[in-house]
Structure formats: C-alpha cells, structure tokens
Design an enzyme around this catalytic site. Structure first.
Site, PDB file in Angstrom:
ATOM      1  N   ASP A 148       0.859  -1.190   0.000  1.00 22.27           N
ATOM      2  CA  ASP A 148       0.000   0.000   0.000  1.00 22.27           C
ATOM      3  C   ASP A 148       0.892   1.236   0.000  1.00 22.27           C
ATOM      4  O   ASP A 148       1.036   1.924   1.009  1.00 22.27           O
ATOM      5  CB  ASP A 148      -0.914  -0.026   1.232  1.00 22.27           C
ATOM      6  CG  ASP A 148      -1.933   1.096   1.206  1.00 22.27           C
ATOM      7  OD1 ASP A 148      -2.431   1.404   0.107  1.00 22.27           O
ATOM      8  OD2 ASP A 148      -2.221   1.674   2.267  1.00 22.27           O
ATOM      9  N   ILE A 149       1.474   1.491  -1.161  1.00 20.67           N
ATOM     10  CA  ILE A 149       2.425   2.588  -1.314  1.00 20.67           C
ATOM     11  C   ILE A 149       1.675   3.700  -2.046  1.00 20.67           C
ATOM     12  O   ILE A 149       1.485   3.619  -3.244  1.00 20.67           O
ATOM     13  CB  ILE A 149       3.607   2.145  -2.211  1.00 20.67           C
ATOM     14  CG1 ILE A 149       4.145   0.775  -1.795  1.00 20.67           C
ATOM     15  CG2 ILE A 149       4.663   3.234  -2.312  1.00 20.67           C
ATOM     16  CD1 ILE A 149       5.127   0.747  -0.682  1.00 20.67           C
ATOM     17  N   GLU A 150       1.203   4.694  -1.315  1.00 22.39           N
ATOM     18  CA  GLU A 150       0.392   5.705  -1.998  1.00 22.39           C
ATOM     19  C   GLU A 150       1.165   7.010  -2.127  1.00 22.39           C
ATOM     20  O   GLU A 150       0.602   8.090  -2.023  1.00 22.39           O
ATOM     21  CB  GLU A 150      -0.937   5.878  -1.260  1.00 22.39           C
ATOM     22  CG  GLU A 150      -1.694   4.552  -1.125  1.00 22.39           C
ATOM     23  CD  GLU A 150      -3.150   4.710  -0.705  1.00 22.39           C
ATOM     24  OE1 GLU A 150      -3.707   5.795  -0.870  1.00 22.39           O
ATOM     25  OE2 GLU A 150      -3.721   3.722  -0.205  1.00 22.39           O
ATOM     26  N   GLN A 151       2.472   6.889  -2.356  1.00 18.29           N
ATOM     27  CA  GLN A 151       3.316   8.085  -2.350  1.00 18.29           C
ATOM     28  C   GLN A 151       3.430   8.732  -3.734  1.00 18.29           C
ATOM     29  O   GLN A 151       3.230   8.089  -4.750  1.00 18.29           O
ATOM     30  CB  GLN A 151       4.718   7.695  -1.867  1.00 18.29           C
ATOM     31  CG  GLN A 151       4.711   7.174  -0.436  1.00 18.29           C
ATOM     32  CD  GLN A 151       5.920   6.317  -0.126  1.00 18.29           C
ATOM     33  OE1 GLN A 151       7.017   6.634  -0.522  1.00 18.29           O
ATOM     34  NE2 GLN A 151       5.696   5.218   0.571  1.00 18.29           N
TER      35      GLN A 151
END
Ligand SMILES: *[C@@H]1O[C@H](CO)[C@@H](O)[C@H](O)[C@H]1NC(C)=O
Ligand SMILES: *[C@@H]1O[C@H](CO)[C@@H](O)[C@H](O)[C@H]1NC(C)=O
Ligand SMILES: *[C@@H]1O[C@H](CO)[C@@H](O)[C@H](O)[C@H]1NC(C)=O
Ligand SMILES: *[C@@H]1O[C@H](CO)[C@@H](O)[C@H](O)[C@H]1NC(C)=O
Length: 377
Positions: free
Chosen positions: A138-141
């Site tokens: 869950d990498i929402e960068q």
C-alpha cells in the site's frame, strides 16, 4: 510496523499461552517453548493457503472483532491493517481465506537495493512467524516517471513477489493503485510492469474527487462513469483484466456547503491537492453505518444522482450549516459490480470490512447483509 525482535516474539508467545501478568521466568520459559508454535487449536490451520478461487473477495480489516460477521463463504483474502490477531488468522484459514500483511515503506528508503532486500526479508520473516499468506503493498506516495523512486518501486514489487512466492508457497502479493493509471495524485508508476510482477492490483475506485479539476462542487466518491473509465484505461495499457480487483467504498464523504443551489449543487471551499484547486480533503469520511443512521433524519432523505449514479442527501448541522453527504449503497455498488463480468475482472473488495453495522439491530442486519450480497456477481 517494526521488525521482529525476540522481545516481540516472546510477547506474542506469552499472549498465545495466556501468560500476561505472569512472572518473568514463566514468560521466558513460555517464549522458549512456544516460539514458532501454532496458536490454532488445529495445527493444520497454520499452513499457508494453497488454492486459488475463481472470484476474489478482498477485505481490508482495520481492527476489532467484527470480522466474525464477514461473509466467510465468499471472502478469499483478509488484509491486516491492524494489530495482529491470531484468532483471526486461525479463523480465516479454517475458511480457506488468505491472511496478508500490510506493506508500506518510504520509497526513498528502498532505492538502495540492500535496504530494499532487508525490508523484504523482514516482511517475509514477520509473515512466516504469524503464519500469514502474503502481503498487500500500500504505497500511496508521490512518484514522478523516470526517477530513482519510480524504478525502485517496480523493483520492490518484483523482489517482494519473488521472495514471498519462494518462501511461503501459495502466498499472494498484491499492490494498491488509484482509480486510474493516469498519474492520479501524482502516482506516476510503471503500472504495466507492476501488474505483471505481482499477483494482482487492488484498484481503489474511491476518493475519486481527490483532485477536482472542474467546478468546485461536491461529487460522488466513486462516480459510475469515471470508475469504469479507470478500468478501461488499465486494460487499454494491456494489463490483463484478471490482474484487477475492483475496490468499492463502504464509506462516503460529508461536505460542508458554502452555498447549496436549488438543484443540489454544494459549493466547496478551496483546498488544493497535488495541483488541483479543490479536493475531497475539505470533506470528512463517514462510515456506511453512520450514513444509514442519519439519512432518514436528513433534510432531503436519500436522493439519487442519475449522472454520477450515486445516492446523496443534505442535512443541517447543530450550528445551522448545510452539508451534503455522498456515499455508495447497494444500488450504486451493484451498477459498478456488474462491470466486473463485462470487463472480466478478477473480483471485488472494499475499503473496508469494518464500516458496516454488525450489531443485532434487525434493520442494520439487513443493510449489512445487503452490502455483502451485492458484491457477488
Ligand atoms: C516498465 O517496465 C517494463 C518492465 O521492466 C519496461 O520494459 C518498460 O520499459 C517500463 N516502462 C516505462 C514507461 O518505464
Ligand atoms: C480503450 O480502448 C478502446 C479501443 O481502442 C477505446 O474504444 C476506448 O475509448 C478506450 N478507453 C479509454 C478509457 O481510454
Ligand atoms: C430509512 O428509510 C428507508 C426507506 O423508507 C427504510 O427502508 C429504512 O429501513 C430506514 N432506515 C432506518 C434506519 O430506519
Ligand atoms: C457516461 O458514459 C456513457 C457511455 O460512454 C456516455 O454516454 C455518458 O454521456 C457518460 N455520462 C457522463 C455523465 O459522463
């Protein structure tokens, strides 16, 4: 989420054995005998899940014990966005469902291949120690194309998938993406490579007003057309539809209106987000269970927007300010879910499983059952 130290292992062990509050010596004895011991009554339940099912029903779990009321006949994966609960692990496995970790790491920390490997090793170790079946990245960068982070992200997905598949047979590695691959919220990733390199993408078809490029008015969390266009965009960049799980929201947005027109346009205060002048950040997220408690006492009751194909209502707060609440319910979700078949997607999921009313109130029970039922094709 930290690494595993012998301290946390001992703690987990003590917890399994009900040793909290016991003298240190007992705790240490407990730790030495039960490090690696299965917490389930049937040790077979500590084996990773091996088989795949045709239709994925993917649930994010954020805490508490409401998981007991999930639709376990259909749930295939539970992603742990909460402290570890061994009881949930045993239960999910008894129903043939996978139980996976959350994976999030600042990308600048894993540009270095050695640091990346170390992060992955730690996650595999944690998953094994907790008898889990994979990880949800869950990498929402923010990522710009062609930067070190852009390449590191793709490498992270590749190496995480390889490590988990090798170390935990049958395990699942998934990746969360925004509703569209078109650099939404400046997440310019190599989507085709990422889809290729993991088991599937969880498409977060919600927060679709995170960047409002047109008039600053409140809109649906997941408007029908925009949602479907997002999937077409993924598929048009030659991502296999079987690599896509449709995520639907079990929450809505409550907006305070600067002004409400007669045709229900709720004007919003400006709040720039990643280049857009307005955004859903001026609203607050509300669980479906709260929406159901409030909608009938609102100014309007449930209204239906036939352009966005979503329900909404207006209400007045204690200070006399007008609000508009946009949400999803079985009617709006069923329209989107119908496209799972049309587009040949792998399944469905929601953010998140714990937003419904799981109490024994008969009306709530019916509403909760309807929300689960509408997910199925
Ligand atoms: C995405 O990754 C694939 C596989 O590594 C590579 O072939 C392709 O050139 C990349 N695309 C872009 C736009 O960087
Ligand atoms: C996807 O491709 C099809 C066929 O080329 C086209 O008709 C459609 O408009 C495209 N959809 C999107 C959202 O780009
Ligand atoms: C709200 O009204 C609808 C439609 O009349 C009804 O089906 C529902 O049960 C009501 N909800 C509650 C919580 O009373
Ligand atoms: C939604 O898509 C359909 C089919 O592409 C189109 O006819 C319709 O005008 C669109 N509606 C909106 C509100 O964009």
């Amino acid at each position: 989420m930290g690494g595993i130290s012998s301290h946390s292992a001992a703690e987990r062990c003590a917890h399994r054995m009900g040793l909290y509050g016991c003298p240190l010596l007992l705790l240490l004895i407990g730790a030495s005998v039960c490090w690696g011991e299965c917490p389930c009554s049937d040790p077979a339940l500590c084996q990773p899940i091996q088989d795949t099912r045709d239709f994925e029903v993917y649930v994010f779990y954020v805490g508490g014990k409401n998981w007991k009321f999930y639709d376990w006949a259909h749930v295939t994966t539970v992603a742990l966005f909460a402290p570890y609960d061994p009881e949930l692990m045993c239960y999910a496995h008894s129903k043939g469902a996978r139980f996976v970790l959350k994976g999030d790491v600042p990308l600048k920390d894993i540009v270095d291949p050695d640091k990346r490997s170390a992060w992955i090793r730690e996650k595999v170790k944690l998953a094994k120690a907790q008898y889990m079946d994979g990880i949800n990245l869950d990498i929402e960068q923010i990522v710009f194309t062609d930067t070190p982070e852009y390449y590191a992200l793709t490498a992270l997905v590749k190496e995480t998938t390889e490590a988990f598949h090798r170390e935990i047979p049958g395990s699942q590695v998934t990746f969360d993406v925004a509703w569209s691959p078109k650099c939404i919220d400046i997440r310019c990733y190599n989507y085709t490579a990422i889809a290729d390199l993991c088991d599937f993408l969880f498409v977060m078809s919600y927060d679709e007003q995170s960047q409002i490029w047109t008039e600053c008015i409140a809109g649906a969390n997941a408007p029908f057309n925009q949602t479907i266009i997002g999937y077409e965009q993924f598929i048009n960049m030659s991502i296999d539809p079987k690599k896509l799980v449709m995520g639907v929201p079990w929450y809505g947005y409550d907006y305070r209106c600067l002004e409400l027109t007669e045709d229900h346009k709720c004007k919003l205060e400006k709040k720039p987000f990643r280049g857009a002048e307005c955004s859903d950040a001026v609203g607050s997220q509300v669980p479906y269970r709260s929406i159901m408690k409030n909608v009938n006492n609102s100014l309007t009751g449930r209204l239906w927007d036939d352009v966005q194909k979503a329900p909404f209502y207006n209400y007045k707060d204690a200070k006399g300010k007008i609000h508009q609440v946009w949400y999803d319910d079985p009617e709006s979700i069923s329209l989107k879910v119908a496209y799972i078949k049309t587009l040949g997607l792998r399944g469905v999921g929601m953010w998140h499983g714990d937003l419904l009313d799981y109490s024994d109130d008969p009306i709530a029970q019916q509403q909760t059952a309807d929300m689960w039922k509408v997910l199925l094709p």
